[in-house]
Design a protein around this motif. Structure first.
Motif, PDB file in Angstrom:
ATOM      1  N   TYR A   1       0.818  -1.207   0.000  1.00  0.00           N
ATOM      2  CA  TYR A   1       0.000   0.000   0.000  1.00  0.00           C
ATOM      3  C   TYR A   1       0.860   1.269   0.000  1.00  0.00           C
ATOM      4  O   TYR A   1       0.553   2.229  -0.693  1.00  0.00           O
ATOM      5  CB  TYR A   1      -0.959   0.019   1.201  1.00  0.00           C
ATOM      6  N   VAL A   2       1.939   1.254   0.767  1.00  0.00           N
ATOM      7  CA  VAL A   2       2.832   2.420   0.818  1.00  0.00           C
ATOM      8  C   VAL A   2       3.491   2.642  -0.538  1.00  0.00           C
ATOM      9  O   VAL A   2       3.576   3.779  -1.023  1.00  0.00           O
ATOM     10  CB  VAL A   2       3.896   2.252   1.933  1.00  0.00           C
ATOM     11  N   LEU A   3       3.933   1.568  -1.173  1.00  0.00           N
ATOM     12  CA  LEU A   3       4.549   1.707  -2.495  1.00  0.00           C
ATOM     13  C   LEU A   3       3.541   2.191  -3.535  1.00  0.00           C
ATOM     14  O   LEU A   3       3.884   2.989  -4.409  1.00  0.00           O
ATOM     15  CB  LEU A   3       5.184   0.390  -2.932  1.00  0.00           C
ATOM     16  N   ALA A   4       2.292   1.732  -3.432  1.00  0.00           N
ATOM     17  CA  ALA A   4       1.261   2.199  -4.366  1.00  0.00           C
ATOM     18  C   ALA A   4       1.011   3.692  -4.165  1.00  0.00           C
ATOM     19  O   ALA A   4       0.873   4.449  -5.135  1.00  0.00           O
ATOM     20  CB  ALA A   4      -0.024   1.408  -4.166  1.00  0.00           C
TER      21      ALA A   4
ATOM     22  N   GLY B   1       4.210  10.049  -7.478  1.00  0.00           N
ATOM     23  CA  GLY B   1       5.263  10.253  -8.465  1.00  0.00           C
ATOM     24  C   GLY B   1       6.653   9.944  -7.964  1.00  0.00           C
ATOM     25  O   GLY B   1       7.637  10.379  -8.556  1.00  0.00           O
ATOM     26  N   LEU B   2       6.744   9.183  -6.880  1.00  0.00           N
ATOM     27  CA  LEU B   2       8.048   8.875  -6.298  1.00  0.00           C
ATOM     28  C   LEU B   2       8.666   7.582  -6.821  1.00  0.00           C
ATOM     29  O   LEU B   2       9.786   7.247  -6.446  1.00  0.00           O
ATOM     30  CB  LEU B   2       7.933   8.809  -4.772  1.00  0.00           C
ATOM     31  N   LEU B   3       7.928   6.854  -7.658  1.00  0.00           N
ATOM     32  CA  LEU B   3       8.430   5.603  -8.226  1.00  0.00           C
ATOM     33  C   LEU B   3       8.480   5.714  -9.745  1.00  0.00           C
ATOM     34  O   LEU B   3       7.738   6.498 -10.334  1.00  0.00           O
ATOM     35  CB  LEU B   3       7.509   4.440  -7.846  1.00  0.00           C
ATOM     36  N   PRO B   4       9.317   4.905 -10.383  1.00  0.00           N
ATOM     37  CA  PRO B   4       9.321   4.873 -11.852  1.00  0.00           C
ATOM     38  C   PRO B   4       7.943   4.430 -12.365  1.00  0.00           C
ATOM     39  O   PRO B   4       7.255   3.648 -11.693  1.00  0.00           O
ATOM     40  CB  PRO B   4      10.380   3.828 -12.189  1.00  0.00           C
TER      41      PRO B   4
ATOM     42  N   LEU C   1       7.026   0.551 -12.327  1.00  0.00           N
ATOM     43  CA  LEU C   1       6.849   0.022 -10.974  1.00  0.00           C
ATOM     44  C   LEU C   1       5.622   0.628 -10.314  1.00  0.00           C
ATOM     45  O   LEU C   1       4.889  -0.057  -9.594  1.00  0.00           O
ATOM     46  CB  LEU C   1       8.101   0.301 -10.135  1.00  0.00           C
ATOM     47  N   SER C   2       5.387   1.887 -10.570  1.00  0.00           N
ATOM     48  CA  SER C   2       4.239   2.578  -9.993  1.00  0.00           C
ATOM     49  C   SER C   2       2.933   1.898 -10.392  1.00  0.00           C
ATOM     50  O   SER C   2       2.087   1.588  -9.543  1.00  0.00           O
ATOM     51  CB  SER C   2       4.236   4.042 -10.449  1.00  0.00           C
ATOM     52  N   GLY C   3       2.762   1.661 -11.685  1.00  0.00           N
ATOM     53  CA  GLY C   3       1.541   1.022 -12.162  1.00  0.00           C
ATOM     54  C   GLY C   3       1.370  -0.387 -11.615  1.00  0.00           C
ATOM     55  O   GLY C   3       0.268  -0.791 -11.244  1.00  0.00           O
ATOM     56  N   THR C   4       2.466  -1.115 -11.552  1.00  0.00           N
ATOM     57  CA  THR C   4       2.420  -2.482 -11.033  1.00  0.00           C
ATOM     58  C   THR C   4       1.990  -2.498  -9.569  1.00  0.00           C
ATOM     59  O   THR C   4       1.124  -3.286  -9.177  1.00  0.00           O
ATOM     60  CB  THR C   4       3.797  -3.158 -11.180  1.00  0.00           C
ATOM     61  N   MET C   5       2.582  -1.632  -8.759  1.00  0.00           N
ATOM     62  CA  MET C   5       2.241  -1.588  -7.335  1.00  0.00           C
ATOM     63  C   MET C   5       0.803  -1.144  -7.130  1.00  0.00           C
ATOM     64  O   MET C   5       0.103  -1.663  -6.248  1.00  0.00           O
ATOM     65  CB  MET C   5       3.205  -0.672  -6.579  1.00  0.00           C
TER      66      MET C   5
END
Length: 89
Positions: free
Chosen positions: A13-16, A22-25, A28-32
């Protein structure tokens, strides 16, 4: 083990949320976000299907529903096991 799995759920949840910020590539953002969405949908279904066990929580029902939404069976299964043990005494 239960605590480790709960931490893994929270990490998803935190990664999502980090992806939404906008803190992830982008890949990876979409996947999470997809993984988090799938988890939330499954856990929402668990609330409906396992409502009897969700109600066993000693606190407010809304808190138990939130915990089930976040953690699914990691929340309600120990409650059901405890009730089964108490009934077997």
């Amino acid at each position: 083990m239960n605590t480790l799995l709960k931490a893994a759920c929270l990490a998803v949840y935190v990664l999502a949320l980090a992806g939404l910020a906008g803190l992830l590539p982008p890949g990876l953002s979409g996947t999470m976000q997809n993984i988090a969405l799938v988890l939330l949908v499954i856990h929402a279904l668990e609330i409906v299907v396992m409502f009897k066990q969700v109600r066993l929580y000693r606190g407010p029902l809304a808190v138990s529903m939130l915990l089930t939404l976040l953690f699914g069976l990691l929340h309600w299964k120990p409650l059901a096991d405890e009730q089964k043990r108490a009934a077997g005494r």
